[in-house]
Design a protein around this motif. Structure first.
Motif, PDB file in Angstrom:
ATOM      1  N   UNK A  25     -12.446  -8.086  -7.916  1.00 61.43           N
ATOM      2  CA  UNK A  25     -12.516  -9.038  -9.252  1.00 61.43           C
ATOM      3  C   UNK A  25     -12.026 -10.382  -9.124  1.00 61.43           C
ATOM      4  N   UNK A  26     -11.012 -10.467  -8.324  1.00 60.53           N
ATOM      5  CA  UNK A  26      -9.992 -11.485  -8.274  1.00 60.53           C
ATOM      6  C   UNK A  26     -10.894 -12.485  -7.095  1.00 60.53           C
ATOM      7  N   UNK A  27     -11.283 -11.997  -5.878  1.00 59.42           N
ATOM      8  CA  UNK A  27     -11.807 -12.847  -4.973  1.00 59.42           C
ATOM      9  C   UNK A  27     -12.910 -13.687  -5.497  1.00 59.42           C
ATOM     10  N   UNK A  28     -14.025 -12.676  -5.983  1.00 57.76           N
ATOM     11  CA  UNK A  28     -15.188 -13.654  -6.376  1.00 57.76           C
ATOM     12  C   UNK A  28     -14.777 -14.556  -7.624  1.00 57.76           C
ATOM     13  N   UNK A  29     -13.663 -14.389  -8.152  1.00 53.04           N
ATOM     14  CA  UNK A  29     -13.167 -15.296  -9.310  1.00 53.04           C
ATOM     15  C   UNK A  29     -12.946 -16.693  -8.800  1.00 53.04           C
ATOM     16  N   UNK A  30     -12.378 -16.467  -7.567  1.00 54.45           N
ATOM     17  CA  UNK A  30     -11.921 -17.678  -6.817  1.00 54.45           C
ATOM     18  C   UNK A  30     -13.196 -18.540  -6.038  1.00 54.45           C
ATOM     19  N   UNK A  31     -13.813 -17.474  -5.442  1.00 54.47           N
ATOM     20  CA  UNK A  31     -14.956 -17.952  -4.763  1.00 54.47           C
ATOM     21  C   UNK A  31     -16.111 -18.411  -5.276  1.00 54.47           C
ATOM     22  N   UNK A  32     -16.474 -17.863  -6.447  1.00 58.14           N
ATOM     23  CA  UNK A  32     -17.564 -18.213  -7.082  1.00 58.14           C
ATOM     24  C   UNK A  32     -18.924 -17.801  -6.712  1.00 58.14           C
ATOM     25  N   UNK A  33     -19.893 -17.983  -6.692  1.00 59.12           N
ATOM     26  CA  UNK A  33     -21.147 -17.384  -6.139  1.00 59.12           C
ATOM     27  C   UNK A  33     -21.237 -17.039  -4.653  1.00 59.12           C
ATOM     28  N   UNK A  34     -20.618 -17.446  -4.009  1.00 63.52           N
ATOM     29  CA  UNK A  34     -20.630 -17.187  -2.469  1.00 63.52           C
ATOM     30  C   UNK A  34     -19.837 -16.194  -2.145  1.00 63.52           C
ATOM     31  N   UNK A  35     -19.769 -15.139  -2.801  1.00 62.66           N
ATOM     32  CA  UNK A  35     -19.089 -13.900  -2.627  1.00 62.66           C
ATOM     33  C   UNK A  35     -20.027 -13.047  -2.078  1.00 62.66           C
ATOM     34  N   UNK A  36     -19.981 -12.306  -1.139  1.00 63.51           N
ATOM     35  CA  UNK A  36     -20.618 -11.007  -0.442  1.00 63.51           C
ATOM     36  C   UNK A  36     -19.875  -9.791  -0.739  1.00 63.51           C
ATOM     37  N   UNK A  37     -20.270  -9.273  -2.073  1.00 60.77           N
ATOM     38  CA  UNK A  37     -19.681  -8.010  -2.356  1.00 60.77           C
ATOM     39  C   UNK A  37     -19.737  -6.942  -1.538  1.00 60.77           C
ATOM     40  N   UNK A  38     -20.883  -6.623  -0.824  1.00 58.55           N
ATOM     41  CA  UNK A  38     -21.145  -5.505   0.041  1.00 58.55           C
ATOM     42  C   UNK A  38     -20.280  -5.733   1.155  1.00 58.55           C
ATOM     43  N   UNK A  39     -20.275  -6.803   1.921  1.00 58.80           N
ATOM     44  CA  UNK A  39     -19.445  -7.057   3.131  1.00 58.80           C
ATOM     45  C   UNK A  39     -18.033  -6.835   2.947  1.00 58.80           C
ATOM     46  N   UNK A  40     -17.525  -7.155   1.693  1.00 56.30           N
ATOM     47  CA  UNK A  40     -16.263  -7.028   1.360  1.00 56.30           C
ATOM     48  C   UNK A  40     -15.696  -5.548   1.233  1.00 56.30           C
ATOM     49  N   UNK A  41     -16.844  -5.247   0.271  1.00 53.05           N
ATOM     50  CA  UNK A  41     -16.283  -3.624   0.248  1.00 53.05           C
ATOM     51  C   UNK A  41     -16.463  -2.780   1.426  1.00 53.05           C
ATOM     52  N   UNK A  42     -17.427  -3.141   2.324  1.00 54.00           N
ATOM     53  CA  UNK A  42     -17.044  -1.978   3.309  1.00 54.00           C
ATOM     54  C   UNK A  42     -16.083  -2.630   4.503  1.00 54.00           C
ATOM     55  N   UNK A  43     -15.964  -3.681   4.579  1.00 62.33           N
ATOM     56  CA  UNK A  43     -14.953  -4.162   5.421  1.00 62.33           C
ATOM     57  C   UNK A  43     -13.237  -3.960   4.854  1.00 62.33           C
ATOM     58  N   UNK A  44     -13.301  -4.122   3.538  1.00 67.73           N
ATOM     59  CA  UNK A  44     -12.200  -3.740   2.932  1.00 67.73           C
ATOM     60  C   UNK A  44     -11.770  -2.179   3.039  1.00 67.73           C
ATOM     61  N   UNK A  45     -12.896  -1.424   3.179  1.00 61.16           N
ATOM     62  CA  UNK A  45     -12.618  -0.146   3.348  1.00 61.16           C
ATOM     63  C   UNK A  45     -12.241   0.344   4.812  1.00 61.16           C
ATOM     64  N   UNK A  46     -12.915  -0.485   5.789  1.00 65.34           N
ATOM     65  CA  UNK A  46     -12.275  -0.301   6.976  1.00 65.34           C
ATOM     66  C   UNK A  46     -10.615  -0.349   7.214  1.00 65.34           C
ATOM     67  N   UNK A  47     -10.047  -1.411   6.373  1.00 65.97           N
ATOM     68  CA  UNK A  47      -8.709  -1.742   6.429  1.00 65.97           C
ATOM     69  C   UNK A  47      -8.046  -0.780   5.593  1.00 65.97           C
ATOM     70  N   UNK A  48      -8.334  -0.436   4.439  1.00 68.80           N
ATOM     71  CA  UNK A  48      -7.759   0.605   3.750  1.00 68.80           C
ATOM     72  C   UNK A  48      -7.670   1.939   4.072  1.00 68.80           C
ATOM     73  N   UNK A  49      -8.634   2.299   4.933  1.00 66.67           N
ATOM     74  CA  UNK A  49      -8.795   3.633   5.469  1.00 66.67           C
ATOM     75  C   UNK A  49      -7.735   3.628   6.766  1.00 66.67           C
ATOM     76  N   UNK A  50      -7.761   2.540   7.232  1.00 63.66           N
ATOM     77  CA  UNK A  50      -6.779   2.477   8.727  1.00 63.66           C
ATOM     78  C   UNK A  50      -5.253   2.726   8.173  1.00 63.66           C
ATOM     79  N   UNK A  51      -5.056   1.983   7.048  1.00 60.73           N
ATOM     80  CA  UNK A  51      -3.888   1.867   6.689  1.00 60.73           C
ATOM     81  C   UNK A  51      -3.211   3.232   5.820  1.00 60.73           C
ATOM     82  N   UNK A  52      -4.262   3.980   5.140  1.00 60.62           N
ATOM     83  CA  UNK A  52      -3.963   4.909   4.098  1.00 60.62           C
ATOM     84  C   UNK A  52      -4.123   6.358   4.690  1.00 60.62           C
ATOM     85  N   UNK A  53      -4.761   6.472   5.838  1.00 65.51           N
ATOM     86  CA  UNK A  53      -5.108   7.898   6.432  1.00 65.51           C
ATOM     87  C   UNK A  53      -4.056   8.616   6.755  1.00 65.51           C
TER      88      UNK A  53
END
Lengths: 160, 164
Positions: A132-160
């Motif tokens: 929510x916060x990132x697109x609010x700052x980036x405006x229309x140039x936000x790639x939701x799918x790319x963010x969701x999947x790449x954030x997933x890689x990071x979150x999985x690595x930290x919280x596994x």
């Protein structure tokens, strides 16, 4: 044959919706993150928006941060904490295209968070807030799918 | 009169020496921004590797402090990740230069982290400050060593405050 075509089409759609965090997505997220993260005071306000979002979504999370004065997001203690968390995220995002080093860094963060007993679902909350916060700052140039999947890689690595 | 004036000037020079003025801070932020971006991690690792190489060349014994992060292979993922953490720590501090109270809290946190590690001394921070001062002009087009040193030394001393 027609059935076959339909299923290929459907598979294609599924692939589009759940884009994985591939090489190109990683470069894109890095670039977009650099723009969002900014520098200096921009980061302080970005962090404030993230934490307000987290505490609003899940008020119980606040109790994890008493050591860093989570009661007051404007306090220097909490701001410093916020800058460490965002700095941690910055390291991971910026390492997205250097997988071996990324994994070493995720292992390091995994240890730090286990020590503090942070539940894995808190990373999910952080992810939702970022979406929510990132697109609010980036405006229309936000790639939701790319963010969701790449954030997933990071979150999985930290919280596994 | 002249003597007083000279005295004042000398005094001014001395206090300016260890002060990191707001002009200095902005200078530092500008030159850091020029070489730093999340989009180019390679640079971060390279700058940190160059700093550590310089440090180890001058003080080979200090290498022992980094065994845990596989210093023997400076290109290993573990050491590269360590490099990223070090320059990222610096990046966070530079970002906080305009928010003095938060900066102080963050320096305090880093001081505790370093005090918890055996074998690190305040002298190591002087050494690494020298290494940074040698590496930075190699990657920064318009390096201002005086501004850099004044601010960097101030940060380094604060992190080393709880060491002997």
């Amino acid at each position: 044959m027609e059935k076959m075509l339909v299923s290929v089409f459907v598979l294609g759609l599924v692939a589009m919706v759940t884009a994985d965090c591939g090489a190109m997505e990683r470069l894109k997220v890095k670039q977009q993150w650099a723009e969002v993260y900014g520098d200096g005071n921009e980061r302080v306000s970005f962090g404030e928006a993230v934490w307000k979002g987290i505490f609003h979504r899940e008020p119980a999370t606040r109790s994890l941060f008493t050591r860093v004065n989570g009661e007051n997001v404007h306090s220097p203690e909490f701001r410093a904490h916020s800058s460490r968390v965002l700095g941690g995220l910055d390291m991971c995002v910026s390492l997205l295209d250097d997988e071996a080093t990324l994994n070493a860094q995720l292992a390091h963060l995994n240890g730090q968070h286990k020590e503090r007993g942070i539940p894995a679902n808190y990373f999910k909350i952080l992810g939702e807030v970022l979406m929510e916060v990132v697109p609010a700052k980036l405006g229309r140039c936000f790639d939701h799918d790319a963010w969701e999947s790449c954030y997933g890689v990071i979150a999985d690595g930290i919280s596994k | 009169m002249l003597r007083v004036l000279t005295g004042l000037l000398v005094l001014g020079a001395v206090t300016a020496e260890d002060c990191c003025s707001s002009e200095d801070r902005h200078e530092l932020q500008a030159l850091w921004k020029e070489i730093w971006s999340a989009a180019f991690t390679g640079r971060r690792v390279q700058v940190a590797q160059a700093v550590f190489s310089d440090l180890f060349e001058r003080d080979p014994a200090s290498k022992n402090l980094f065994k845990r992060v596989n210093v023997d292979d400076m290109n290993s993922p573990e050491f590269r990740a360590h490099c990223i953490r070090v320059v990222n720590g610096l990046d966070t501090l530079i970002g906080l230069l305009d928010d003095t109270k938060t900066l102080k809290q963050q320096l305090d946190h880093l001081a505790d982290q370093h005090a918890a590690r055996d074998g690190i001394t305040a002298a190591h921070f002087d050494e690494i400050a020298n290494s940074f001062a040698r590496v930075m002009p190699q990657v920064s087009g318009c390096f201002n060593p005086d501004a850099w040193n004044r601010c960097f030394n101030k940060l380094a001393h604060a992190i080393a405050a709880k060491l002997h």
